[in-house]
Design a protein around this motif. Sequence first.
Motif, PDB file in Angstrom:
ATOM      1  N   VAL A  68      36.646 -43.297  13.018  1.00 44.20           N
ATOM      2  CA  VAL A  68      37.098 -42.334  12.274  1.00 44.20           C
ATOM      3  C   VAL A  68      35.914 -41.471  11.838  1.00 44.20           C
ATOM      4  N   GLU A  69      34.903 -42.255  11.483  1.00 46.19           N
ATOM      5  CA  GLU A  69      33.476 -41.602  11.284  1.00 46.19           C
ATOM      6  C   GLU A  69      33.203 -40.541  12.196  1.00 46.19           C
ATOM      7  N   TYR A  76      35.114 -38.968  14.393  1.00 42.38           N
ATOM      8  CA  TYR A  76      36.146 -38.056  14.394  1.00 42.38           C
ATOM      9  C   TYR A  76      36.015 -37.008  13.246  1.00 42.38           C
ATOM     10  N   GLN A  77      35.488 -37.635  12.255  1.00 44.27           N
ATOM     11  CA  GLN A  77      35.202 -36.630  10.993  1.00 44.27           C
ATOM     12  C   GLN A  77      33.888 -35.905  11.315  1.00 44.27           C
ATOM     13  N   GLU A  78      32.983 -36.528  11.849  1.00 46.84           N
ATOM     14  CA  GLU A  78      31.778 -35.656  12.361  1.00 46.84           C
ATOM     15  C   GLU A  78      32.118 -34.367  13.180  1.00 46.84           C
ATOM     16  N   LEU A 120      34.921 -32.877  13.518  1.00 47.01           N
ATOM     17  CA  LEU A 120      35.715 -31.920  12.903  1.00 47.01           C
ATOM     18  C   LEU A 120      34.952 -31.253  12.080  1.00 47.01           C
ATOM     19  N   ARG A 121      33.873 -31.598  11.487  1.00 47.34           N
ATOM     20  CA  ARG A 121      32.727 -30.786  10.756  1.00 47.34           C
ATOM     21  C   ARG A 121      31.879 -30.018  11.649  1.00 47.34           C
TER      22      ARG A 121
END
Length: 109
Positions: free
Chosen positions: A98-99, A101-103, A105-106
């Motif tokens: 998840v971390e 994936y969030q990176e 997206l950023r």
Amino acid sequence: MDMKAVSAIQKFTNARPAAAIESYAQARPATEPTPEETPSVMESVGKVALDFAQTLQQSEETAKASMIGDADPHALVQALAQTELAVEAAVSVRNKVVEAYQEILRMPV
């Protein structure tokens, strides 16, 4: 120190690096992976998921056996500890995914 002892120590220290280099050279090809033996990512993930499910199933069976008196308390505690470790590992992996994936997206496009 007598000369024989000094001579033996010198032979040992001189022979040791050569022997280490030879053993490394012999062991190195054995440690290199071959392309046909390297599992794919999906195979690795599938194996991990299967091991996780088997750990949970074995723990559940041990817990059921303990409830009816067929398993000793030590086996139950060990099964619960294994389950806790497996769940913590799965949660850690999920958090890292998840971390990541969030990176992604950023990232600016």
